[in-house]
Design a protein around this motif. Structure first.
Motif, PDB file in Angstrom:
ATOM      1  N   LEU A 192     -74.559 -27.283 -18.942  1.00  0.00           N
ATOM      2  CA  LEU A 192     -73.943 -25.905 -19.471  1.00  0.00           C
ATOM      3  C   LEU A 192     -72.840 -26.539 -19.654  1.00  0.00           C
ATOM      4  O   LEU A 192     -72.155 -26.710 -18.698  1.00  0.00           O
ATOM      5  N   LEU A 193     -71.790 -26.643 -21.015  1.00  0.00           N
ATOM      6  CA  LEU A 193     -70.242 -26.546 -20.620  1.00  0.00           C
ATOM      7  C   LEU A 193     -69.989 -25.732 -21.735  1.00  0.00           C
ATOM      8  O   LEU A 193     -69.940 -24.645 -22.492  1.00  0.00           O
ATOM      9  N   ASP A 197     -74.232 -26.124 -10.644  1.00  0.00           N
ATOM     10  CA  ASP A 197     -74.099 -27.398  -9.775  1.00  0.00           C
ATOM     11  C   ASP A 197     -74.086 -28.350 -11.676  1.00  0.00           C
ATOM     12  O   ASP A 197     -73.742 -29.276 -11.916  1.00  0.00           O
ATOM     13  N   ASN A 198     -74.964 -27.340 -12.314  1.00  0.00           N
ATOM     14  CA  ASN A 198     -74.838 -28.134 -13.605  1.00  0.00           C
ATOM     15  C   ASN A 198     -73.925 -27.194 -14.887  1.00  0.00           C
ATOM     16  O   ASN A 198     -74.395 -27.506 -16.094  1.00  0.00           O
ATOM     17  N   ILE A 244     -63.395 -20.973 -13.412  1.00  0.00           N
ATOM     18  CA  ILE A 244     -63.607 -22.446 -13.181  1.00  0.00           C
ATOM     19  C   ILE A 244     -63.945 -22.499 -11.634  1.00  0.00           C
ATOM     20  O   ILE A 244     -63.957 -23.718 -11.650  1.00  0.00           O
ATOM     21  N   GLN A 245     -63.341 -21.829 -10.784  1.00  0.00           N
ATOM     22  CA  GLN A 245     -63.435 -21.448  -9.103  1.00  0.00           C
ATOM     23  C   GLN A 245     -64.589 -21.729  -9.353  1.00  0.00           C
ATOM     24  O   GLN A 245     -65.540 -22.436  -8.411  1.00  0.00           O
ATOM     25  N   PHE A 246     -66.292 -20.570 -10.439  1.00  0.00           N
ATOM     26  CA  PHE A 246     -67.488 -20.864  -9.839  1.00  0.00           C
ATOM     27  C   PHE A 246     -68.181 -22.428 -10.363  1.00  0.00           C
ATOM     28  O   PHE A 246     -69.107 -23.202  -9.214  1.00  0.00           O
ATOM     29  N   ALA A 247     -67.898 -22.708 -11.388  1.00  0.00           N
ATOM     30  CA  ALA A 247     -68.138 -23.899 -12.245  1.00  0.00           C
ATOM     31  C   ALA A 247     -68.738 -25.521 -11.166  1.00  0.00           C
ATOM     32  O   ALA A 247     -68.153 -25.650 -10.181  1.00  0.00           O
ATOM     33  N   GLY A 248     -69.936 -25.786 -10.889  1.00  0.00           N
ATOM     34  CA  GLY A 248     -70.040 -27.377 -10.339  1.00  0.00           C
ATOM     35  C   GLY A 248     -68.914 -27.851 -10.564  1.00  0.00           C
ATOM     36  O   GLY A 248     -68.296 -28.379  -9.425  1.00  0.00           O
ATOM     37  N   LEU A 249     -67.878 -28.171 -11.753  1.00  0.00           N
ATOM     38  CA  LEU A 249     -67.469 -28.694 -12.042  1.00  0.00           C
ATOM     39  C   LEU A 249     -66.369 -28.013 -12.531  1.00  0.00           C
ATOM     40  O   LEU A 249     -66.293 -27.456 -14.116  1.00  0.00           O
ATOM     41  N   TYR A 274     -66.937 -37.261 -17.610  1.00  0.00           N
ATOM     42  CA  TYR A 274     -67.887 -36.666 -16.186  1.00  0.00           C
ATOM     43  C   TYR A 274     -69.223 -35.854 -16.863  1.00  0.00           C
ATOM     44  O   TYR A 274     -70.082 -36.384 -16.418  1.00  0.00           O
ATOM     45  N   ILE A 275     -69.013 -36.058 -18.522  1.00  0.00           N
ATOM     46  CA  ILE A 275     -70.766 -35.345 -18.808  1.00  0.00           C
ATOM     47  C   ILE A 275     -70.910 -37.241 -19.243  1.00  0.00           C
ATOM     48  O   ILE A 275     -72.796 -37.272 -18.269  1.00  0.00           O
ATOM     49  N   PHE A 276     -70.644 -38.130 -19.513  1.00  0.00           N
ATOM     50  CA  PHE A 276     -70.988 -39.024 -20.251  1.00  0.00           C
ATOM     51  C   PHE A 276     -70.876 -40.508 -19.050  1.00  0.00           C
ATOM     52  O   PHE A 276     -71.373 -40.674 -19.099  1.00  0.00           O
TER      53      PHE A 276
END
Length: 294
Positions: free
Chosen positions: A6-7, A213-214, A228-233, A267-269
């Motif tokens: 998920l982006l 984490d996804n 931004i604080q919540f996401a895995g990245l 980061y994704i690829f």
């Protein structure tokens, strides 16, 4: 299988450049991500109507993306058109907000269908909001008489220095009854309690059987801080506000330098390491992020 499924992208200052358009390089990376199964979430303080042109440009109906509008007050599955979540402002607080704005000689607006509704149609900041969302402004004699339907957001607008002081007072005045934050120096967002981008992403990933984490989340403003604080990245754009830069896991290039494309490719690829070593952006960002962590 890709780790990041998920982006989540803020729009203004993140996905779009200073001219409010998605550059060809970023557009190419976004389609590559979607063709690989990554779902795009457009997360913005904009009303749904103001996000839809970008959703159409990215073909979210074809690829199965999502709109997270009003800073998380509404979540829409753009492929099916289904509203997965919606929360409105407490009806009794809207007159309170109106009187608060009037006391400080600030314009207040909300949304009715595809229109922006306000008693101050010629206010310069109302006009900015209209241009951002490509929405007509409907000037009305009585804001309160017009806003009789459930609304997900009101917007109080004004000169940035004055609005910063008013925001402090507003947070004391409304307490936990309304969630208040600035999405731009001249926009004070007024949304239901418990609404922010992180909480809405959490609601969405539970429906999709994913975890944080996804998730990759990219933003530049204080209304992006929670996601931004919540996401895995959690990624801050190079042009982000200082508090957002400090909270991010990674700072990418600015919105005028295809920062979102850089995140997708690296980061994704996981772009080839040797290829990165000969990329000037790699060294620029490596130095920038190292300096921030000192």
């Amino acid at each position: 299988m890709l780790q990041y499924r998920l982006l989540v992208l803020d729009l203004d200052g993140t996905l779009t450049n200073s001219q409010k358009v998605i550059t060809p390089k970023t557009l190419k990376a976004l389609f590559k991500a979607q063709e690989s199964g990554v779902k795009i979430v457009l997360a913005s303080g904009r009303p749904t109507y103001g996000i839809e042109p970008i959703a159409k440009q990215l073909q979210l109906k074809k690829y199965g993306g999502y709109i997270l509008s009003y800073n998380g007050g509404q979540i829409i599955d753009y492929q099916t058109g289904e509203t997965l979540f919606q929360q409105s402002l407490p009806a009794n607080e809207i007159p309170h907000l109106y009187e608060f704005a009037k006391k400080h000689n600030l314009a207040i607006m909300s949304y009715d269908g595809n229109d922006i509704v306000t008693e101050n149609p010629d206010d310069e900041y109302v006009i900015i909001e209209a241009k951002i969302n490509n929405m007509p402004v409907r000037g009305v004699e009585s804001f309160l008489a017009t806003i009789q339907h459930p609304v997900t957001k009101c917007l109080i607008v004004g000169e940035p220095t004055k609005l910063a002081e008013v925001e402090k007072e507003a947070k004391v005045e409304f307490g936990s009854n309304i969630n208040l934050f600035t999405s731009a120096p001249y926009f004070l967002e007024c949304v239901p309690p418990g609404i922010d981008k992180a909480l809405s992403i959490d609601r969405l990933i539970k429906k999709l059987n994913l975890t944080k984490d996804n998730v990759v989340a990219c933003g530049d403003g204080y209304n992006d801080l929670s996601m931004i604080q919540f996401a895995g990245l959690g990624v801050a754009m190079g042009n982000a506000q200082s508090g957002v830069l400090d909270a991010a896991d990674f700072i990418t290039l600015s919105n005028d330098e295809d920062g979102v494309a850089y995140v997708i490719n690296n980061y994704i690829f996981h772009r080839n390491k040797l290829r990165r070593m000969f990329n000037r952006d790699y060294w620029k960002l490596k130095w920038q992020n190292k300096k921030r962590k000192k």
